[in-house]
Write a protein that holds these residues in place. Sequence first.
Motif, PDB file in Angstrom:
ATOM      1  N   PRO A  52       0.958  -1.201  -0.009  1.00 39.37           N
ATOM      2  CA  PRO A  52       0.089   0.027   0.037  1.00 39.37           C
ATOM      3  C   PRO A  52       0.782   1.191   0.025  1.00 39.37           C
ATOM      4  CG  PRO A  52      -0.429  -1.428   1.857  1.00 39.37           C
ATOM      5  CD  PRO A  52       0.893  -1.978   1.201  1.00 39.37           C
ATOM      6  N   TYR A  53       0.358   2.271  -0.526  1.00 34.31           N
ATOM      7  CA  TYR A  53       0.824   3.624  -0.250  1.00 34.31           C
ATOM      8  C   TYR A  53       0.084   4.297   1.294  1.00 34.31           C
ATOM      9  CZ  TYR A  53       2.627   3.820  -5.091  1.00 34.31           C
ATOM     10  OH  TYR A  53       3.043   3.135  -6.077  1.00 34.31           O
ATOM     11  N   PRO A  54       0.802   5.177   1.680  1.00 40.41           N
ATOM     12  CA  PRO A  54       2.171   5.878   1.375  1.00 40.41           C
ATOM     13  C   PRO A  54       3.480   4.671   1.613  1.00 40.41           C
ATOM     14  CG  PRO A  54       1.574   6.830   3.447  1.00 40.41           C
ATOM     15  CD  PRO A  54       0.298   5.999   2.923  1.00 40.41           C
ATOM     16  N   ARG A  55       4.230   4.568   0.844  1.00 43.38           N
ATOM     17  CA  ARG A  55       5.390   3.894   0.778  1.00 43.38           C
ATOM     18  C   ARG A  55       6.676   4.418   1.313  1.00 43.38           C
ATOM     19  NH1 ARG A  55       4.908   0.405  -4.623  1.00 43.38           N
ATOM     20  NH2 ARG A  55       2.753  -0.410  -4.397  1.00 43.38           N
ATOM     21  N   GLU A  56       7.370   3.773   2.354  1.00 46.93           N
ATOM     22  CA  GLU A  56       8.757   4.171   2.742  1.00 46.93           C
ATOM     23  C   GLU A  56       9.616   4.157   1.775  1.00 46.93           C
ATOM     24  OE1 GLU A  56       9.506   2.651   6.788  1.00 46.93           O
ATOM     25  OE2 GLU A  56       7.626   3.133   7.432  1.00 46.93           O
ATOM     26  N   LYS A  57      10.635   4.819   1.818  1.00 47.47           N
ATOM     27  CA  LYS A  57      11.784   4.826   0.744  1.00 47.47           C
ATOM     28  C   LYS A  57      12.337   3.267   0.901  1.00 47.47           C
ATOM     29  CE  LYS A  57      15.852   7.035  -0.634  1.00 47.47           C
ATOM     30  NZ  LYS A  57      17.105   7.879  -0.379  1.00 47.47           N
ATOM     31  N   GLY A  58      12.711   2.824  -0.374  1.00 46.33           N
ATOM     32  CA  GLY A  58      13.089   1.532  -0.628  1.00 46.33           C
ATOM     33  C   GLY A  58      12.310   0.185  -0.135  1.00 46.33           C
ATOM     34  N   GLU A  59      10.874   0.514   0.060  1.00 44.75           N
ATOM     35  CA  GLU A  59      10.103  -0.700   0.325  1.00 44.75           C
ATOM     36  C   GLU A  59       9.490  -1.285  -1.088  1.00 44.75           C
ATOM     37  OE1 GLU A  59       7.151   0.129   4.403  1.00 44.75           O
ATOM     38  OE2 GLU A  59       6.368   0.898   2.544  1.00 44.75           O
ATOM     39  N   ARG A  60       9.730  -2.667  -0.830  1.00 47.58           N
ATOM     40  CA  ARG A  60       9.177  -3.489  -2.045  1.00 47.58           C
ATOM     41  C   ARG A  60       8.319  -4.686  -1.648  1.00 47.58           C
ATOM     42  NH1 ARG A  60      13.308  -6.357  -4.165  1.00 47.58           N
ATOM     43  NH2 ARG A  60      12.219  -6.434  -6.276  1.00 47.58           N
ATOM     44  N   ARG A  61       8.518  -5.193  -0.525  1.00 48.03           N
ATOM     45  CA  ARG A  61       7.715  -6.177  -0.035  1.00 48.03           C
ATOM     46  C   ARG A  61       6.489  -5.891   0.696  1.00 48.03           C
ATOM     47  NH1 ARG A  61      10.452 -10.659   3.736  1.00 48.03           N
ATOM     48  NH2 ARG A  61       9.944  -9.023   5.251  1.00 48.03           N
ATOM     49  N   ASN A  62       5.413  -6.292   0.885  1.00 41.36           N
ATOM     50  CA  ASN A  62       4.360  -6.307   1.813  1.00 41.36           C
ATOM     51  C   ASN A  62       4.447  -7.204   2.621  1.00 41.36           C
ATOM     52  OD1 ASN A  62       2.129  -4.892   2.631  1.00 41.36           O
ATOM     53  ND2 ASN A  62       0.512  -5.533   1.022  1.00 41.36           N
ATOM     54  N   ASP A  63       3.871  -6.886   3.903  1.00 42.97           N
ATOM     55  CA  ASP A  63       3.590  -7.816   5.164  1.00 42.97           C
ATOM     56  C   ASP A  63       2.430  -7.298   5.971  1.00 42.97           C
ATOM     57  OD1 ASP A  63       4.952  -6.437   7.560  1.00 42.97           O
ATOM     58  OD2 ASP A  63       6.394  -6.202   6.543  1.00 42.97           O
ATOM     59  N   SER A  64       2.177  -8.048   6.996  1.00 44.62           N
ATOM     60  CA  SER A  64       1.043  -7.794   7.809  1.00 44.62           C
ATOM     61  C   SER A  64       1.174  -6.457   8.627  1.00 44.62           C
ATOM     62  CB  SER A  64       0.792  -9.072   8.632  1.00 44.62           C
ATOM     63  OG  SER A  64       0.418 -10.269   7.844  1.00 44.62           O
ATOM     64  N   THR A  65       2.285  -6.301   8.816  1.00 44.75           N
ATOM     65  CA  THR A  65       2.299  -5.002   9.776  1.00 44.75           C
ATOM     66  C   THR A  65       1.748  -3.551   8.818  1.00 44.75           C
ATOM     67  OG1 THR A  65       4.505  -4.392   8.995  1.00 44.75           O
ATOM     68  CG2 THR A  65       4.255  -5.827  10.873  1.00 44.75           C
ATOM     69  N   LYS A  66       1.567  -3.893   7.572  1.00 51.08           N
ATOM     70  CA  LYS A  66       1.284  -2.841   6.783  1.00 51.08           C
ATOM     71  C   LYS A  66      -0.310  -2.750   6.387  1.00 51.08           C
ATOM     72  CE  LYS A  66       5.899  -2.571   4.727  1.00 51.08           C
ATOM     73  NZ  LYS A  66       6.318  -3.699   5.725  1.00 51.08           N
ATOM     74  N   VAL A  67      -1.060  -3.539   7.050  1.00 46.75           N
ATOM     75  CA  VAL A  67      -2.568  -3.585   6.947  1.00 46.75           C
ATOM     76  C   VAL A  67      -3.009  -2.183   7.350  1.00 46.75           C
ATOM     77  CG1 VAL A  67      -3.254  -5.065   8.971  1.00 46.75           C
ATOM     78  CG2 VAL A  67      -4.559  -5.304   6.819  1.00 46.75           C
ATOM     79  N   ILE A  68      -2.426  -1.836   8.108  1.00 45.81           N
ATOM     80  CA  ILE A  68      -2.965  -0.614   8.928  1.00 45.81           C
ATOM     81  C   ILE A  68      -3.109   0.500   7.752  1.00 45.81           C
ATOM     82  CG2 ILE A  68      -0.764   0.294   9.527  1.00 45.81           C
ATOM     83  CD1 ILE A  68      -3.777   1.130  11.540  1.00 45.81           C
ATOM     84  N   ARG A  69      -2.426   0.581   6.764  1.00 40.56           N
ATOM     85  CA  ARG A  69      -2.560   1.539   5.810  1.00 40.56           C
ATOM     86  C   ARG A  69      -3.779   1.137   4.798  1.00 40.56           C
ATOM     87  NH1 ARG A  69       3.571   1.407   3.240  1.00 40.56           N
ATOM     88  NH2 ARG A  69       4.834   1.309   5.248  1.00 40.56           N
ATOM     89  N   VAL A  70      -4.380   0.154   5.026  1.00 40.42           N
ATOM     90  CA  VAL A  70      -5.667  -0.175   4.099  1.00 40.42           C
ATOM     91  C   VAL A  70      -6.458   0.298   5.016  1.00 40.42           C
ATOM     92  CG1 VAL A  70      -7.044  -2.132   3.396  1.00 40.42           C
ATOM     93  CG2 VAL A  70      -4.543  -2.253   3.285  1.00 40.42           C
ATOM     94  N   ALA A  71      -6.740  -0.049   6.665  1.00 46.83           N
ATOM     95  CA  ALA A  71      -7.576   0.610   7.268  1.00 46.83           C
ATOM     96  C   ALA A  71      -7.908   2.196   7.375  1.00 46.83           C
ATOM     97  CB  ALA A  71      -7.126   0.049   8.772  1.00 46.83           C
ATOM     98  N   ARG A  72      -6.455   2.812   7.266  1.00 47.63           N
ATOM     99  CA  ARG A  72      -6.581   3.993   7.277  1.00 47.63           C
ATOM    100  C   ARG A  72      -7.359   4.582   6.054  1.00 47.63           C
ATOM    101  NH1 ARG A  72      -0.423   4.507   8.520  1.00 47.63           N
ATOM    102  NH2 ARG A  72      -0.437   4.746  10.776  1.00 47.63           N
TER     103      ARG A  72
END
Length: 257
Positions: A209-229
Amino acid sequence: MPLFDTHCHYDDSWFDADRAALLASLPAQGVELALNPGCNLASSRKAVSYAETYPHIYAAVGFHPSDAADYDDEAEEALRLLARHDKVKAIGEIGLDYYWADYPSHEVQKAVFRRQLRLAEELGLPVIVHDREAHGDCLAVVKEFPNVRGVYHCYSGSLEDAKTLIALGWNLSFTGSITYKNAKKAPEVIAWLPEDRFMIETDSPYMLPYPREKGERRNDSTKVIRVARRIAALRGMEVEEVIRVTTENGKRFFGIP
């Protein structure tokens, strides 16, 4: 407020370097639950092994449309046995994908989709459905099984189809794709959905998801918060309320205490 990532593929080779450490760390990073669906027999077995190892991980077992050509009586019996595990909560990821030209034929995909829906009906389990560029056929097959309930993962269909699925008793789930600029249908669908019928997921390692941090390529469960937002913004809800609702919806759908 704890999150539930209802669809993530930790059997993927992207996680080979740090899988154990990442899975063990999820609760400390705010992810209370995660569910790993299978895409074939090997990945389904891996999903069950993760569920056996980590209390917060659950599994689904099934054949993705990309692997439909490998589905036979022996594979079905193996799935049936795996599905009896108390941490297997669905048959999935199953469905139709007409996007990729090198996938099995549409007829093979539909036949295997039907077989797995029958298996879910037999076992009393919900299903996790993959539908890419096959909306009409996918919905038509689903309608053949009125006793089966499921979730369309990474929902990309129209509001009209969403209303039909909700009327059938189904759920919809959303990934980081709703944060992309080309997400045209999702905002209207998300704004309309009944509060008790949607979930969030990462589809890790994909759909970062966006917004992405610099250099991010792989998704993982900690980023599901961005979907919630993003859902919170589209529905005019507080993020904490979206987390609460989607976690409750996911637990109820998958029968997790």
